[in-house]
Design a protein around this motif. Structure first.
Motif, short mmCIF file in Angstrom:
data_model
loop_
_atom_site.label_atom_id
_atom_site.label_comp_id
_atom_site.label_asym_id
_atom_site.label_seq_id
_atom_site.Cartn_x
_atom_site.Cartn_y
_atom_site.Cartn_z
N ARG A 14 0.84 -1.19 0.00
CA ARG A 14 0.00 0.00 0.00
C ARG A 14 0.88 1.25 0.00
O ARG A 14 2.10 1.14 0.04
CB ARG A 14 -0.98 0.01 1.17
CG ARG A 14 -0.38 -0.07 2.56
CD ARG A 14 -1.52 -0.09 3.58
NE ARG A 14 -1.06 -0.23 4.94
CZ ARG A 14 -0.75 0.77 5.73
NH1 ARG A 14 -0.83 2.01 5.30
NH2 ARG A 14 -0.37 0.55 6.97
N SER A 15 0.26 2.40 -0.02
CA SER A 15 0.97 3.65 -0.22
C SER A 15 2.06 3.88 0.83
O SER A 15 1.86 3.63 2.02
CB SER A 15 -0.02 4.81 -0.20
OG SER A 15 0.67 6.04 -0.28
N PHE A 75 3.19 6.95 1.15
CA PHE A 75 3.14 8.39 1.32
C PHE A 75 3.12 8.79 2.79
O PHE A 75 3.73 9.77 3.18
CB PHE A 75 1.92 8.97 0.60
CG PHE A 75 1.83 10.46 0.67
CD1 PHE A 75 0.99 11.10 1.57
CD2 PHE A 75 2.62 11.24 -0.15
CE1 PHE A 75 0.93 12.48 1.63
CE2 PHE A 75 2.56 12.63 -0.10
CZ PHE A 75 1.71 13.24 0.79
N SER A 76 2.44 8.03 3.63
CA SER A 76 2.30 8.41 5.04
C SER A 76 3.35 7.79 5.93
O SER A 76 3.34 8.01 7.15
CB SER A 76 0.92 7.99 5.54
OG SER A 76 0.78 6.59 5.45
N SER A 131 6.29 7.27 -4.99
CA SER A 131 5.02 7.09 -4.28
C SER A 131 3.92 6.59 -5.21
O SER A 131 3.03 5.87 -4.77
CB SER A 131 4.60 8.40 -3.62
OG SER A 131 4.47 9.42 -4.59
N ALA A 132 4.00 6.94 -6.46
CA ALA A 132 2.97 6.50 -7.41
C ALA A 132 3.02 4.98 -7.61
O ALA A 132 2.01 4.35 -7.92
CB ALA A 132 3.13 7.21 -8.74
N LYS A 133 4.20 4.41 -7.45
CA LYS A 133 4.37 2.97 -7.63
C LYS A 133 4.53 2.22 -6.32
O LYS A 133 4.78 1.02 -6.32
CB LYS A 133 5.59 2.71 -8.52
CG LYS A 133 5.46 3.26 -9.93
CD LYS A 133 6.71 2.93 -10.77
CE LYS A 133 6.56 3.45 -12.19
NZ LYS A 133 7.76 3.15 -13.02
N ASN A 134 4.42 2.94 -5.19
CA ASN A 134 4.61 2.31 -3.86
C ASN A 134 5.93 1.55 -3.81
O ASN A 134 5.99 0.45 -3.25
CB ASN A 134 3.45 1.35 -3.54
CG ASN A 134 2.12 2.05 -3.44
OD1 ASN A 134 2.05 3.27 -3.31
ND2 ASN A 134 1.05 1.29 -3.52
N GLU A 191 6.10 2.74 9.80
CA GLU A 191 4.81 3.44 9.74
C GLU A 191 4.58 4.24 11.02
O GLU A 191 4.00 5.32 10.99
CB GLU A 191 3.67 2.46 9.51
CG GLU A 191 2.31 3.11 9.38
CD GLU A 191 1.21 2.12 9.05
OE1 GLU A 191 1.43 0.91 9.24
OE2 GLU A 191 0.15 2.56 8.60
#
Length: 116
Positions: free
Chosen positions: A26-27, A29-30, A73-76, A99
């Motif tokens: 999953r992403s 980004f965070s 980030s677009a491709k994780n 995380e």
């Protein structure tokens, strides 16, 4: 939960290059940080490179100027570009994503072998 799958390892000669990839389920980004570690039979697992929020990108002294960590980030996906490889770079390379303080994830590892 985040699953990480590394790829891109292999057998190369000294001076050659490899690019490792780590695809997350999953992403990213965070995430607070993502990194690459490596482990060989003779050494403990060591941090090779890391990108963390609010901190400078980290590289182990032994790889500075040769390795580059990056993320898409677009491709994780997290990458480790490794140039001018040396026999001492041999080991199993692990992707690591943070995380939170208690949620940290590891990939299964990908073998890199550099012959002299």
């Amino acid at each position: 939960q985040v699953q990480l799958v590394e790829s891109g390892g292999g057998l190369v000669q000294a001076g050659e290059s490899l690019k490792l990839s780590c695809v997350a389920s999953r992403s990213l980004f965070s995430m607070l940080a993502f990194a690459w570690y490596r482990q060989s039979p003779e050494k403990e697992r060591e941090l090779v490179a890391q990108i963390a929020r609010g901190a400078d990108t980290f590289y182990a002294d032994s790889v500075k100027g040769r390795f580059t960590i990056s993320g898409d980030s677009a491709k994780n996906t997290v990458y480790l570009q490794m140039n001018d490889l040396k026999p001492d770079d041999t080991g199993v390379y692990f992707c690591h994503v943070v995380e939170s303080r208690i949620k940290k994830y590891w990939g299964q590892g990908t073998q890199v072998t550099v012959s002299s």
